[in-house]
Design a protein around this motif. Structure first.
Motif, short mmCIF file in Angstrom:
data_model
loop_
_atom_site.label_atom_id
_atom_site.label_comp_id
_atom_site.label_asym_id
_atom_site.label_seq_id
_atom_site.Cartn_x
_atom_site.Cartn_y
_atom_site.Cartn_z
N GLU A 1 0.81 -1.21 0.00
CA GLU A 1 0.00 0.00 0.00
C GLU A 1 0.85 1.28 0.00
O GLU A 1 0.32 2.38 -0.01
N ALA A 2 2.17 1.12 0.02
CA ALA A 2 3.05 2.29 0.04
C ALA A 2 2.80 3.15 -1.18
O ALA A 2 2.78 2.68 -2.32
N ASP A 3 2.57 4.42 -0.95
CA ASP A 3 2.29 5.37 -2.01
C ASP A 3 3.52 6.29 -2.16
O ASP A 3 3.56 7.38 -1.61
N TYR A 4 4.54 5.80 -2.87
CA TYR A 4 5.80 6.53 -2.99
C TYR A 4 5.61 7.79 -3.84
O TYR A 4 4.85 7.79 -4.80
N ILE A 5 6.34 8.82 -3.46
CA ILE A 5 6.31 10.08 -4.21
C ILE A 5 7.74 10.51 -4.50
O ILE A 5 8.69 10.05 -3.86
N LYS A 6 7.88 11.38 -5.47
CA LYS A 6 9.14 12.05 -5.76
C LYS A 6 8.88 13.54 -5.64
O LYS A 6 7.80 14.01 -6.00
N ILE A 7 9.86 14.28 -5.15
CA ILE A 7 9.69 15.71 -4.93
C ILE A 7 10.80 16.45 -5.67
O ILE A 7 11.97 16.08 -5.56
N LEU A 8 10.42 17.47 -6.43
CA LEU A 8 11.38 18.30 -7.13
C LEU A 8 11.81 19.43 -6.20
O LEU A 8 11.02 20.33 -5.89
N ILE A 9 13.06 19.38 -5.74
CA ILE A 9 13.59 20.39 -4.82
C ILE A 9 14.78 21.06 -5.50
O ILE A 9 15.81 20.43 -5.73
N GLU A 10 14.61 22.33 -5.83
CA GLU A 10 15.66 23.14 -6.46
C GLU A 10 16.29 22.44 -7.66
O GLU A 10 17.50 22.34 -7.78
N GLY A 11 15.45 21.90 -8.53
CA GLY A 11 15.92 21.27 -9.75
C GLY A 11 16.39 19.83 -9.60
O GLY A 11 16.79 19.22 -10.58
N THR A 12 16.34 19.28 -8.41
CA THR A 12 16.76 17.91 -8.16
C THR A 12 15.56 17.09 -7.72
O THR A 12 14.80 17.51 -6.84
N ILE A 13 15.41 15.91 -8.33
CA ILE A 13 14.33 15.02 -7.93
C ILE A 13 14.78 14.20 -6.73
O ILE A 13 15.81 13.52 -6.78
N VAL A 14 14.01 14.28 -5.65
CA VAL A 14 14.30 13.56 -4.41
C VAL A 14 13.27 12.44 -4.28
O VAL A 14 12.08 12.67 -4.37
N GLY A 15 13.75 11.24 -4.05
CA GLY A 15 12.83 10.13 -3.88
C GLY A 15 13.54 8.81 -4.01
O GLY A 15 14.73 8.77 -4.32
N PRO A 16 12.88 7.74 -3.77
CA PRO A 16 11.47 7.65 -3.39
C PRO A 16 11.25 8.14 -1.96
O PRO A 16 12.10 7.96 -1.09
N CYS A 17 10.10 8.74 -1.75
CA CYS A 17 9.71 9.26 -0.45
C CYS A 17 8.32 8.74 -0.09
O CYS A 17 7.57 8.31 -0.97
N LEU A 18 8.01 8.81 1.17
CA LEU A 18 6.66 8.52 1.66
C LEU A 18 6.18 9.73 2.41
O LEU A 18 6.96 10.39 3.11
N GLN A 19 4.91 10.05 2.26
CA GLN A 19 4.37 11.12 3.09
C GLN A 19 4.47 10.65 4.54
O GLN A 19 4.28 9.47 4.85
N TYR A 20 4.79 11.58 5.42
CA TYR A 20 5.08 11.22 6.80
C TYR A 20 3.88 10.57 7.49
O TYR A 20 4.06 9.64 8.28
N SER A 21 2.69 11.00 7.16
CA SER A 21 1.50 10.40 7.80
C SER A 21 1.40 8.91 7.47
O SER A 21 1.07 8.09 8.33
N GLN A 22 1.70 8.54 6.23
CA GLN A 22 1.66 7.12 5.86
C GLN A 22 2.80 6.36 6.53
O GLN A 22 2.61 5.25 7.02
N TYR A 23 3.99 6.96 6.58
CA TYR A 23 5.11 6.32 7.24
C TYR A 23 4.83 6.11 8.73
O TYR A 23 5.08 5.03 9.27
N ALA A 24 4.28 7.13 9.39
CA ALA A 24 3.99 7.03 10.83
C ALA A 24 2.97 5.93 11.12
O ALA A 24 3.13 5.16 12.07
N ALA A 25 1.94 5.83 10.29
CA ALA A 25 0.93 4.78 10.48
C ALA A 25 1.54 3.41 10.24
O ALA A 25 1.30 2.46 11.01
#
Length: 86
Positions: A32-56
């Motif tokens: 059920e992991a809903d991985y995301i990538k985030i564009l931060i200052e021209g760099t793609i950061v990921g895979p990431c999880l939203q913290y609420s999903q990680y905490a649960a």
């Protein structure tokens, strides 16, 4: 151990690479992991999880184990005194 959240433009997230190895391995089985990538200052950061999903997910997989370890490490007064006298 639960990692702290990172923040970028009101997105609260964790990077998978920053998690302990045991958590990274268990996340491979978390369908059920809903991985995301985030564009931060021209760099793609990921895979990431939203913290609420990680905490649960963390609470479901680790909270009972951590509280059991703490309970197992506590000694009763009688046991403590007997062990100390030995």
């Amino acid at each position: 151990m639960k990692v702290k959240a990172k923040y970028f433009r009101e997105i609260e997230y964790v990077e998978v690479k920053d998690l302990p190895q045991d958590q990274q391995a268990l996340l491979l089985e978390f369908r059920e992991a809903d991985y995301i990538k985030i564009l931060i200052e021209g760099t793609i950061v990921g895979p990431c999880l939203q913290y609420s999903q990680y905490a649960a997910w963390h609470a479901q997989n680790f909270s009972n184990k951590e509280s059991t370890l703490v309970a197992d490490n506590k000694l009763g007064v009688k046991t403590f005194v007997l062990n100390k006298a030995s």
